[in-house]
Design a protein around this motif. Structure first.
Motif, PDB file in Angstrom:
ATOM      1  N   VAL A  30     -27.761 -14.030  13.873  1.00 23.40           N
ATOM      2  CA  VAL A  30     -28.251 -15.130  13.998  1.00 23.40           C
ATOM      3  C   VAL A  30     -29.743 -15.175  13.709  1.00 23.40           C
ATOM      4  CG1 VAL A  30     -28.493 -17.510  15.079  1.00 23.40           C
ATOM      5  CG2 VAL A  30     -26.240 -16.664  14.833  1.00 23.40           C
ATOM      6  N   ARG A  31     -30.404 -14.374  14.799  1.00 21.99           N
ATOM      7  CA  ARG A  31     -31.676 -14.252  14.531  1.00 21.99           C
ATOM      8  C   ARG A  31     -32.312 -13.693  13.484  1.00 21.99           C
ATOM      9  NH1 ARG A  31     -33.861  -9.852  18.263  1.00 21.99           N
ATOM     10  NH2 ARG A  31     -33.795  -8.727  16.288  1.00 21.99           N
ATOM     11  N   LYS A  32     -31.803 -12.386  12.902  1.00 22.24           N
ATOM     12  CA  LYS A  32     -32.068 -12.054  11.667  1.00 22.24           C
ATOM     13  C   LYS A  32     -31.981 -12.958  10.477  1.00 22.24           C
ATOM     14  CE  LYS A  32     -31.583  -7.272  13.209  1.00 22.24           C
ATOM     15  NZ  LYS A  32     -31.047  -6.176  13.326  1.00 22.24           N
ATOM     16  N   LEU A  33     -30.796 -13.699  10.602  1.00 25.23           N
ATOM     17  CA  LEU A  33     -30.407 -14.611   9.413  1.00 25.23           C
ATOM     18  C   LEU A  33     -31.488 -15.611   9.296  1.00 25.23           C
ATOM     19  CD1 LEU A  33     -27.994 -15.257   7.330  1.00 25.23           C
ATOM     20  CD2 LEU A  33     -27.201 -16.652   8.817  1.00 25.23           C
ATOM     21  N   ILE A  34     -31.899 -16.142  10.316  1.00 30.04           N
ATOM     22  CA  ILE A  34     -32.908 -17.018  10.404  1.00 30.04           C
ATOM     23  C   ILE A  34     -34.138 -16.446  10.042  1.00 30.04           C
ATOM     24  CG2 ILE A  34     -34.374 -18.756  11.617  1.00 30.04           C
ATOM     25  CD1 ILE A  34     -31.945 -19.849  11.109  1.00 30.04           C
ATOM     26  N   ALA A  81     -28.323 -12.029  24.322  1.00 33.87           N
ATOM     27  CA  ALA A  81     -27.716 -12.907  23.068  1.00 33.87           C
ATOM     28  C   ALA A  81     -28.315 -14.361  23.200  1.00 33.87           C
ATOM     29  CB  ALA A  81     -26.091 -13.065  23.151  1.00 33.87           C
ATOM     30  N   THR A  82     -28.214 -14.843  24.342  1.00 36.69           N
ATOM     31  CA  THR A  82     -29.059 -16.376  24.550  1.00 36.69           C
ATOM     32  C   THR A  82     -30.341 -16.119  23.902  1.00 36.69           C
ATOM     33  OG1 THR A  82     -27.470 -16.945  26.088  1.00 36.69           O
ATOM     34  CG2 THR A  82     -29.600 -18.252  25.915  1.00 36.69           C
ATOM     35  N   ASP A  83     -31.185 -15.158  24.393  1.00 38.54           N
ATOM     36  CA  ASP A  83     -32.441 -15.074  23.796  1.00 38.54           C
ATOM     37  C   ASP A  83     -32.791 -14.995  22.474  1.00 38.54           C
ATOM     38  OD1 ASP A  83     -33.345 -15.305  26.563  1.00 38.54           O
ATOM     39  OD2 ASP A  83     -33.386 -12.834  26.878  1.00 38.54           O
ATOM     40  N   HIS A  84     -31.765 -14.038  21.875  1.00 38.69           N
ATOM     41  CA  HIS A  84     -31.735 -14.087  20.299  1.00 38.69           C
ATOM     42  C   HIS A  84     -31.594 -15.519  19.695  1.00 38.69           C
ATOM     43  CE1 HIS A  84     -32.175 -10.087  20.410  1.00 38.69           C
ATOM     44  NE2 HIS A  84     -31.030  -9.404  20.969  1.00 38.69           N
ATOM     45  N   LEU A  85     -30.602 -16.267  20.346  1.00 41.27           N
ATOM     46  CA  LEU A  85     -30.239 -17.644  19.814  1.00 41.27           C
ATOM     47  C   LEU A  85     -31.530 -18.477  19.577  1.00 41.27           C
ATOM     48  CD1 LEU A  85     -26.490 -18.193  20.767  1.00 41.27           C
ATOM     49  CD2 LEU A  85     -27.530 -17.459  18.437  1.00 41.27           C
ATOM     50  N   LEU A  86     -32.130 -18.450  21.169  1.00 42.81           N
ATOM     51  CA  LEU A  86     -33.279 -19.257  21.166  1.00 42.81           C
ATOM     52  C   LEU A  86     -34.567 -18.861  20.188  1.00 42.81           C
ATOM     53  CD1 LEU A  86     -33.324 -19.458  25.068  1.00 42.81           C
ATOM     54  CD2 LEU A  86     -32.618 -21.314  23.296  1.00 42.81           C
ATOM     55  N   GLU A  87     -34.628 -17.608  20.049  1.00 43.95           N
ATOM     56  CA  GLU A  87     -35.611 -17.354  18.883  1.00 43.95           C
ATOM     57  C   GLU A  87     -35.383 -18.044  17.269  1.00 43.95           C
ATOM     58  OE1 GLU A  87     -36.423 -13.029  18.538  1.00 43.95           O
ATOM     59  OE2 GLU A  87     -35.899 -12.761  20.613  1.00 43.95           O
ATOM     60  N   ALA A  88     -34.124 -18.160  17.299  1.00 41.47           N
ATOM     61  CA  ALA A  88     -33.548 -18.806  16.185  1.00 41.47           C
ATOM     62  C   ALA A  88     -33.818 -20.082  16.123  1.00 41.47           C
ATOM     63  CB  ALA A  88     -32.207 -18.428  15.955  1.00 41.47           C
ATOM     64  N   TRP A  89     -33.674 -20.871  17.278  1.00 42.08           N
ATOM     65  CA  TRP A  89     -33.956 -22.403  17.399  1.00 42.08           C
ATOM     66  C   TRP A  89     -35.359 -22.474  17.267  1.00 42.08           C
ATOM     67  CZ3 TRP A  89     -30.966 -26.014  16.581  1.00 42.08           C
ATOM     68  CH2 TRP A  89     -29.587 -25.800  16.701  1.00 42.08           C
ATOM     69  N   VAL A  90     -36.321 -21.531  17.800  1.00 46.35           N
ATOM     70  CA  VAL A  90     -37.780 -21.837  17.799  1.00 46.35           C
ATOM     71  C   VAL A  90     -38.011 -21.960  16.229  1.00 46.35           C
ATOM     72  CG1 VAL A  90     -39.972 -20.858  17.415  1.00 46.35           C
ATOM     73  CG2 VAL A  90     -38.625 -20.570  19.570  1.00 46.35           C
ATOM     74  N   CYS A  91     -37.480 -21.182  15.122  1.00 42.43           N
ATOM     75  CA  CYS A  91     -37.743 -21.149  13.630  1.00 42.43           C
ATOM     76  C   CYS A  91     -37.131 -22.557  13.152  1.00 42.43           C
ATOM     77  CB  CYS A  91     -36.935 -20.090  13.014  1.00 42.43           C
ATOM     78  SG  CYS A  91     -37.609 -18.584  13.428  1.00 42.43           S
TER      79      CYS A  91
END
Length: 168
Positions: A30-34, A81-91
Motif C-alpha cells: 500500500v505504501r509503495k502503491l501510494i 504494517a500500521t506505520d506503513h499504512l499511516l505513511e500512505a494516509w499522509v499522502c
C-alpha cells in the motif's frame, strides 16, 4: 494493478487469516502503491474501485492497529504494517480535496478513534497498563520513537475536528 490488489485484499479480509507477515507485506504494498501512484493518479480510476480501495485502507489500518496491541513478534509486525499504512494516509490527506467529498473526514475519524481506543489505557481504551514503566525514564524516548506516527494521527485528527476534539 489496483483492481487485482483490491481483489486480493478483499479475499484476505474475508478469510480472516491475515497474519503478521501478510500484514507487513500488505502495508508495504500500500505504501509503495501510494508513492508510485499518487492520489492524483488514483482518482482517475473508476469511482467504485477507488471507493472500495479506500474503504479497504481504513479497514486494514484499524484492523492492524487492533492486532498490534499484543506482545511479541506478531504484534511488532502488525505495528510496522500500521506505520506503513499511516505513511500512505499522509499522502492521501495531503490531496484530500481530490477524493469524494467527506470521504477523508470519515476515514480519518475511524482511524483516529481506533488509535485512541488501542493506545489509551482502560477505561476509555483497551491498552493494558505497564506496571514497571516510569514516566520520567521513557517519556522522551517515546516521543522520538513514535514521532511520525503521532504526527500522522494528529493530521487525521485535524481532518475530523468535530469528532477528535470531544474524544480528547
Amino acid at each position: 494493478y489496483i483492481t487485482s490488489f483490491t481483489g486480493l485484499v478483499d479475499n484476505m479480509s474475508r478469510s480472516g487469516q491475515v497474519g503478521g507477515r501478510e500484514a507487513l507485506g500488505l502495508g508495504s504494498i500500500v505504501r509503495k502503491l501510494i508513492l508510485f501512484y499518487p492520489a492524483s493518479v488514483l482518482v482517475g480510476t473508476p469511482q467504485e474501485l477507488l471507493q472500495r480501495y479506500l474503504e479497504q485502507l481504513v479497514t486494514l489500518s484499524c484492523g492492524f492497529m487492533r492486532a498490534s496491541r499484543g506482545e511479541g513478534d506478531e504484534a511488532e509486525m502488525f505495528s510496522e504494517a500500521t506505520d506503513h499504512l499511516l505513511e500512505a494516509w499522509v499522502c492521501i490527506l495531503q490531496e484530500s480535496a481530490l477524493f469524494p467529498q467527506n470521504y477523508c473526514r470519515e476515514a480519518a475519524a475511524a482511524i483516529f478513534k481506533t488509535f485512541l481506543e488501542t493506545r489509551l489505557a482502560a477505561p476509555e481504551g483497551t491498552r493494558a497498563r505497564e506496571v514497571d514503566e516510569e514516566i520520567g525514564e521513557t517519556e522522551e524516548e517515546d516521543r522520538v520513537k513514535y514521532r511520525d506516527c503521532l504526527a500522522t494521527i494528529g493530521a487525521l485528527g485535524r481532518e475530523c475536528l468535530s469528532l477528535s476534539l470531544p474524544l480528547l
